[in-house]
Design a protein around this motif. Structure first.
Motif, mmCIF file in Angstrom:
data_model
loop_
_atom_site.group_PDB
_atom_site.id
_atom_site.type_symbol
_atom_site.label_atom_id
_atom_site.label_comp_id
_atom_site.label_asym_id
_atom_site.label_seq_id
_atom_site.Cartn_x
_atom_site.Cartn_y
_atom_site.Cartn_z
ATOM 1 N N GLN A 243 0.789 -0.992 0.185
ATOM 2 C CA GLN A 243 0.272 -0.281 0.167
ATOM 3 C C GLN A 243 0.694 1.183 -0.177
ATOM 4 O O GLN A 243 0.725 1.919 -0.526
ATOM 5 N N THR A 244 1.620 1.320 0.562
ATOM 6 C CA THR A 244 2.150 2.802 1.021
ATOM 7 C C THR A 244 3.900 2.829 -0.629
ATOM 8 O O THR A 244 3.722 3.599 -0.851
ATOM 9 N N ASN A 245 4.049 1.187 -0.577
ATOM 10 C CA ASN A 245 4.908 1.584 -2.598
ATOM 11 C C ASN A 245 3.500 2.158 -3.278
ATOM 12 O O ASN A 245 4.039 2.727 -4.357
ATOM 13 N N LYS A 246 2.192 1.597 -3.148
ATOM 14 C CA LYS A 246 1.108 2.009 -4.427
ATOM 15 C C LYS A 246 1.440 3.857 -4.221
ATOM 16 O O LYS A 246 1.010 4.676 -5.236
ATOM 17 N N ALA A 247 1.211 4.001 -2.885
ATOM 18 C CA ALA A 247 1.309 5.610 -2.822
ATOM 19 C C ALA A 247 2.120 6.576 -3.601
ATOM 20 O O ALA A 247 2.570 7.078 -3.915
ATOM 21 N N ASP A 248 3.604 5.712 -3.032
ATOM 22 C CA ASP A 248 4.660 6.297 -3.574
ATOM 23 C C ASP A 248 4.584 5.697 -5.185
ATOM 24 O O ASP A 248 4.978 6.938 -6.177
ATOM 25 N N ASN A 249 4.205 4.977 -5.732
ATOM 26 C CA ASN A 249 3.787 4.707 -7.560
ATOM 27 C C ASN A 249 3.278 6.238 -8.172
ATOM 28 O O ASN A 249 3.391 5.826 -8.739
ATOM 29 N N ILE A 250 1.649 6.414 -7.356
ATOM 30 C CA ILE A 250 1.513 7.177 -8.205
ATOM 31 C C ILE A 250 1.681 8.491 -7.553
ATOM 32 O O ILE A 250 1.426 9.231 -9.090
ATOM 33 N N ASN A 304 -5.309 2.828 -10.091
ATOM 34 C CA ASN A 304 -6.028 3.973 -9.443
ATOM 35 C C ASN A 304 -5.723 5.521 -10.023
ATOM 36 O O ASN A 304 -6.266 6.489 -9.799
ATOM 37 N N LEU A 305 -4.424 5.808 -10.415
ATOM 38 C CA LEU A 305 -4.239 7.116 -10.719
ATOM 39 C C LEU A 305 -5.235 7.034 -11.924
ATOM 40 O O LEU A 305 -5.897 8.336 -12.432
ATOM 41 N N ALA A 306 -4.657 6.847 -12.994
ATOM 42 C CA ALA A 306 -5.631 6.252 -14.005
ATOM 43 C C ALA A 306 -7.079 6.334 -13.802
ATOM 44 O O ALA A 306 -7.967 7.455 -14.342
ATOM 45 N N VAL A 369 0.164 14.508 -4.606
ATOM 46 C CA VAL A 369 -0.124 13.459 -3.124
ATOM 47 C C VAL A 369 0.744 14.012 -2.843
ATOM 48 O O VAL A 369 1.423 14.697 -2.281
ATOM 49 N N ALA A 370 -0.844 14.055 -0.799
ATOM 50 C CA ALA A 370 -0.245 14.735 0.102
ATOM 51 C C ALA A 370 -1.158 13.614 1.317
ATOM 52 O O ALA A 370 -2.108 13.913 1.007
ATOM 53 N N ASP A 371 -0.185 14.145 2.335
ATOM 54 C CA ASP A 371 -1.007 13.443 3.151
ATOM 55 C C ASP A 371 -0.973 11.800 3.179
ATOM 56 O O ASP A 371 -2.531 11.473 3.399
#
Length: 450
Positions: A243-250, A304-306, A369-371
């Motif tokens: 999940q953390t990696n996902k946020a970094d990727n996005i 998720n971004l798309a 992306v923030a918080d």
């Protein structure tokens, strides 16, 4: 490549196609229903009677002349479009208009990769490739046919598995009992992916499309629509590291798009801006969907971004030119159910998300992306005279053959910005998404029987 293969038009289980939601069928004639130039037969006429009795609308789409198709159609009495110039998409779009059905309810059936299947894919239509018919005295095939056979040996490894409803249509074939071809032949899978990637590059070069490239920090003054999405999901079976990696990727991918300006007439391409997803470019393993299973994979979370981009676009007059869907039931809904919170699929570079700016003013996308939250804004030079919202009808979960599916119909509603009078209602998705989370988490009051 085709979505599915069948020996002939007579081996397709049309009842199953109808049961999974298809309502329109577009048929090629020569090589598909009869050998090239042959007249219709009693068997062909009986097939169409059966198909029409099931409830399908049908249309013949052929590169042949009107005189030839009119004669062939004398007993069938269905819609037809002659001189279609396949794979040119214009008459595929015309066929969709004639059938008066959403694209995701239409299936194209033909015998040629380079005309029937290529045109269907370009138009975003499901399709079935059948073995081409030859006259009894024919023994040789042309160069194009030999190339098609070679491509099928390689390309079908991946593509046949893409649209799950089509896995039920080939008669007497249970594809779920075996491992997906991409798992059994990983080298051929990789080759097929490279082929599709190269094919997209060639298509873009030939198409001479004008893609949006200019990014600017200064934001356009008018906010058309905004989105926000908390990126960290929690629950049973959800890996917090992924999940953390996902946020970094996005965050990384969003930075490649942030500030992009789409001028009038320009087209937006997700992959033209984001580029390749690999470790060298800073991406990590996140959650991806492979063969309808959620697992760890490079760049996981980019879909998720798309999807958030898609939410911005469908709340505007922008025209979507390419969209691919995966399940929108990846995890239980958190709070109030909102349509299109998931479900947009992208994969470098041949599964793209694209849209065009048909308006007379510049439009800008801002993403950041923030918080642990993704924020998005769609901006324009001035306000549009319309406003948009989504409506979802008949949302429920249904059990089919031991699996649960989310079902609903999702509409885009266009209203006059001043009077709020409804101007248009467009069916965006006839949703049928396999549930990818624990069935025990499905709300009991949302489980319905068909």
């Amino acid at each position: 490549m085709p979505d599915a293969l069948s020996e002939s038009v007579y081996d397709i289980n049309y009842k199953n196609l109808y049961d999974v939601g298809y309502r329109g069928l577009i048929f090629d004639i020569d090589g598909t229903l009869v050998p090239h130039g042959a007249d219709t037969t009693e068997k062909v006429d009986a097939l169409f009677t059966e198909i029409h009795n099931i409830g399908f609308k049908t249309l013949l789409l052929s590169n042949n002349s009107e005189a030839r198709i009119s004669e062939f159609n004398r007993h069938i009495q269905t819609e037809f479009i002659p001189m279609a110039d396949k794979p040119d998409v214009r008459n595929f779009h015309k066929a969709v208009e004639r059938l008066d059905l959403p694209k995701d309810q239409i299936n194209v059936i033909g015998d040629q990769l380079f005309t029937d299947i290529d045109g269907a894919n370009k138009c975003g239509l499901a399709n079935i490739l059948v073995k081409f018919l030859m006259h009894e005295d024919e023994t040789k095939i042309g160069k194009k046919r030999r190339v098609e056979q070679l491509l099928l040996k390689v390309g079908k490894i991946f593509k046949i598995q893409q649209r799950s409803p089509l896995q039920h249509q080939i008669k007497e074939t249970d594809m779920t009992e075996r491992k997906p071809l991409s798992e059994r032949y990983p080298k051929l899978y990789d080759l097929a992916v490279k082929k599709e990637t190269a094919k997209r590059h060639i298509q873009d070069l030939k198409g001479r499309k004008k893609f949006a490239q200019h990014r600017q920090k200064l934001k356009l003054p008018n906010v058309v629509h905004t989105v926000s999405s908390y990126l960290i999901k929690k629950g049973p079976g959800i890996d917090p590291v992924l999940q953390t990696n996902k946020a970094d990727n996005i965050d990384l991918a969003a930075s490649k798009i942030d500030g992009i300006v789409i001028n009038p007439g320009e087209e937006f391409s997700f992959w033209k801006l984001v580029g390749k997803i690999n470790k060298k470019n800073g991406y990590k393993d996140g959650r991806v969907i492979v063969n309808n299973q959620v697992q760890a994979g490079m760049g996981g979370g980019i879909c998720n971004l798309a999807n958030n981009l898609h939410l911005l676009v469908i709340h505007s007059p922008l025209q979507i030119t390419e969209f691919h869907a995966h399940s929108d039931a990846l995890a239980p809904d958190q709070g109030e159910r909102k349509p299109f919170q998931n479900g947009t699929s992208v994969s470098y570079n041949y599964v793209d998300y694209r849209f065009k700016n048909p308006t007379s003013q510049k439009i800008q996308i801002c993403l950041w992306v923030a918080d642990e939250t993704l924020y998005g804004e769609l901006r324009s030079e001035a306000a549009f005279p319309w406003k948009y919202h989504l409506e979802e009808e008949n949302h429920r979960f249904v059990k089919e053959n031991g699996k649960y599916y989310r079902k609903s119909k999702i509409y885009k509603v266009t209203e006059d910005a001043t009077t709020s009078k409804e101007i248009d209602r467009e069916l965006l998705l006839d949703n049928r998404s396999e549930v990818m989370f624990d069935y025990d988490l499905i709300p009991e009051d949302q489980i319905k029987s068909e």
